[in-house]
Design an enzyme around this catalytic site. Structure first.
Site, mmCIF file in Angstrom:
data_model
loop_
_atom_site.group_PDB
_atom_site.id
_atom_site.type_symbol
_atom_site.label_atom_id
_atom_site.label_comp_id
_atom_site.label_asym_id
_atom_site.label_seq_id
_atom_site.Cartn_x
_atom_site.Cartn_y
_atom_site.Cartn_z
ATOM 1 N N GLU A 160 1.169 -1.116 0.199
ATOM 2 C CA GLU A 160 0.128 -0.128 0.013
ATOM 3 C C GLU A 160 0.778 1.226 0.214
ATOM 4 O OE1 GLU A 160 -0.836 -2.573 1.776
ATOM 5 O OE2 GLU A 160 -2.930 -3.488 1.468
ATOM 6 N N ILE A 209 -5.872 3.577 4.426
ATOM 7 C CA ILE A 209 -6.022 4.594 4.367
ATOM 8 C C ILE A 209 -4.490 4.804 5.802
ATOM 9 C CG2 ILE A 209 -7.009 5.876 2.961
ATOM 10 C CD1 ILE A 209 -8.572 6.845 5.877
ATOM 11 N N HIS A 226 -11.338 -4.378 8.073
ATOM 12 C CA HIS A 226 -11.711 -4.133 6.389
ATOM 13 C C HIS A 226 -13.379 -4.044 7.243
ATOM 14 C CE1 HIS A 226 -8.367 -7.375 6.719
ATOM 15 N NE2 HIS A 226 -8.485 -7.458 5.437
#
Lengths: 323, 316
Positions: free
Chosen positions: A60, A87, A128
């Site tokens: 990521e 994020i 999640h």
């Protein structure tokens, strides 16, 4: 007018923008050969080729960081992070690079980056499931879109890709199959302009994405009791359309924010503070919030349902505010 | 071997970088500049030699240690002082200080303040160069400390998979602030990690500008030919502290390290080769000091930045 799903609308926006501008590229885990873990990018590899649509490793930091680098050099990358929770995995790259590269280099660069962030509670476990918009709204330099309808998803994504600033684009997973009327052709929506989804005199409810659908249900039920709920969908959280909200509050004198993020220092906390600072005189009831009560999102459905703001809870608070 | 005129040029720029940095440290001690400079003394020769192997339009993400990258590319001295001093005439309007100097015409693309943060940015720069401007390469400098960020792994792996035109230059000076590589790093050479990404990894002596230039030229040739990234490790010498006023009481070699100064070695070499004599070097140093004097005077005469600059440059 034709109806298509929220997911198809996002696919159309990507295809149209990639067609329009050869600098738009798309990458992320599973987006190319498989067409996305949620099937949103289906057909784009075939249409635009592996130079513009490609898979990434589970990395990521470099997914977002490379997006910043590509953007400052003139591309318009669209990155899918698969789960909005990630994020925080790419925190340096989102908050300190995407949000600040232009600022800390004195405006020398533009950062036309879009990070697509599928969000929301679907029983996928604590890491999640969240709606982490508040982190983004808190952080300077980032724009934040929270489309609630298929038409908005398409129009806001097209706008996001054209903007020269980094956009965190939240796509709620429970909306992907939801069908709405979506106009054909090149329609965009400006950031920072919300919409009144339903008019009413007694209470203003602020809600977006999945919580908007619950708020709309609550408003229908309350109508039968003679309580008229006005519903404001901000469409984007950064920038936030406080003007339209304040106009609504001037009329109703009461405001409830319903959100799927954590309560403490959440989006609702900020909206409440905006109202205290800018519209205190128009509120004749205490500002209220419904949010996730500061526990992680569990995996199994009964536990998830226990903490998500329910239609009944929305009705209860609106009744109190309208009393 | 580097041609004589090139070697002379590397020496001259390294000498200017050393004098300029010494002045910045002096201005810091005098209170004119904030204590935010991370000195690059000892690493200038290799930094300048590396950039001598590239073209001016090859973008650079520089490392926080020193100013020689910018000297190599010809960035205005007064602009860099202004960036530190918060005066008009800088490169980043008071937002980034000396950590985020930007000079696009000379290929200086700034820096990540979080060390190792630029590694992942450089990957996207390589992606964009390949698509929009093939033939250019991006070079990213970082330290041994930054090589222990996870970004190092993610960036080198994905750059290698995509065969991107990126050159990764690790300046291993043996110290991450106060922590020696013996404590922080399991391998002897950072470059050994290149094997894990299927890319070339070479170790060069930071006091040997020929070796540095040759390694970078080779990496650039590979990158321009579409053969992908390379990792070059420069064994570097950090002469001073992590920041200018660092007492370095954690460092046993603080007093003796000056004997390993690559600039002093290069000075001896250019004299031995007959490229310059002592008098010419003295004259060169005096000219540099005069150039620095002018830059300092220009900055002192410039107005302070308007504090409302805090609100500009955030959104395009």
């Amino acid at each position: 007018m034709r109806t298509i799903s929220y997911g198809q609308a996002i696919n159309e926006a990507l295809a149209e923008e990639m067609d329009r501008d050869g600098d738009v590229i798309l990458y992320g885990l599973d987006v190319a050969a498989w067409g996305g873990i949620f099937n949103i990018t289906k057909g784009l590899l075939e249409r635009f080729g592996p130079e513009r649509v490609f898979d990434s490793p589970i990395s990521e930091s470099v997914m977002v960081g490379a997006g910043v680098g590509a953007a400052i050099m003139g591309l318009r990358p669209v990155v899918e992070l698969q789960y909005a929770d990630f994020i925080l995995v790419a925190g340096d790259e989102i908050f300190l690079k995407a949000g600040m590269w232009r600022y800390m280099h004195g405006g020398a660069f533009k950062v036309p980056l879009v990070v697509r962030l599928p969000s929301g509670a679907t029983g996928a476990g604590p890491e999640h499931s969240t709606c982490p918009e508040a982190y983004v709204m808190h952080s300077p330099g980032l724009l934040c879109a929270v489309p609630s309808t298929a038409a908005d998803a398409k129009a806001l994504l097209k706008e996001a890709i054209r903007l020269d600033n980094p956009v965190m684009f939240f796509e709620h997973r429970r909306l992907y199959q939801k069908r709405d009327e979506v106009p054909e052709g090149d329609v965009t929506l400006p950031f920072g302009k919300g919409v009144i989804r339903r008019e009413g005199r007694h209470v203003t409810v602020v809600a977006w994405q999945y919580m908007l659908s619950r708020a709309l249900k609550a408003a229908e039920l309350l109508e039968q009791e003679g309580i008229e709920v006005e519903i404001f969908d901000p469409r984007t959280l950064s920038p936030f359309d406080s003007g339209t909200l304040i106009e609504s509050v001037k009329k109703t004198g009461a405001c409830l924010v319903v959100e799927e993020g954590y309560r403490r220092l959440g989006v609702g906390a900020e909206i409440g503070a905006i109202l205290m600072e800018q519209a205190f005189g128009y509120l004749d009831r205490p500002f209220r919030r419904l949010a996730i009560p500061d526990v992680p999102m569990a995996s199994v459905k009964p536990l998830v349902d226990r903490v998500l703001p329910s239609v009944e809870a929305i009705c209860d608070v609106c009744r109190e505010l309208a009393a | 071997m580097i041609q004589n005129d090139r070697l002379r040029d590397i020496f001259a720029k390294a000498l200017l970088a050393r004098s300029f940095e010494a002045r910045l440290i002096k201005l810091t001690a005098e209170g004119f500049l904030p204590p935010l400079l991370h000195p690059g003394a000892g690493q200038e020769v290799a930094q300048i030699a590396a950039l001598s192997a590239l073209k001016r339009d090859d973008p650079v993400l520089y490392s926080h240690r020193g100013v020689a990258y910018m000297i190599a590319r010809g960035t205005s001295l007064s602009a860099m002082i202004a960036d530190m001093a918060g005066r008009a005439g800088g490169t980043n309007n008071g937002k980034g200080g000396i950590m985020h100097v930007v000079d696009l015409p000379n290929g200086i693309y700034g820096e990540s303040g979080t060390l190792g943060g630029g590694l992942v940015v450089s990957v996207g720069m390589g992606m964009a160069l390949r698509r929009r401007d093939p033939g250019r390469v991006v070079v990213h400098f970082f330290g041994d400390g930054a090589s222990n960020r996870g970004t190092f792994h993610e960036a080198l792996n994905w750059a290698a998979v995509q065969k991107l035109p990126c050159i990764y230059i690790c300046e291993n000076n043996g110290w991450a602030v106060s922590v020696p590589t013996s404590v922080s790093t399991a391998v002897e050479n950072i470059a050994d990690r290149a094997a894990g990404y299927g890319i070339p990894g070479v170790v060069v002596d930071g006091a040997d500008p020929d070796a540095v230039m040759a390694a970078v030229a080779n990496a650039a040739r590979r990158a321009r030919a579409g053969e992908g990234p390379s990792l070059i490790e420069i064994k570097a010498t950090r002469l001073l502290g992590h920041y200018a006023a660092d007492p370095q009481d954690y460092r046993a070699d603080a007093a003796s390290v000056a004997q390993r100064d690559p600039l002093a070695a290069l000075r001896r070499r250019v004299i031995e080769l007959g490229l310059l004599d002592e008098a010419e070097i003295e004259a060169m140093t005096a000219a540099h000091e005069a150039e620095i004097d002018l830059a300092v005077e220009a900055v002192k005469a410039a107005p302070p930045l308007d504090a409302d600059q805090a609100f500009t440059d955030l959104y395009a």
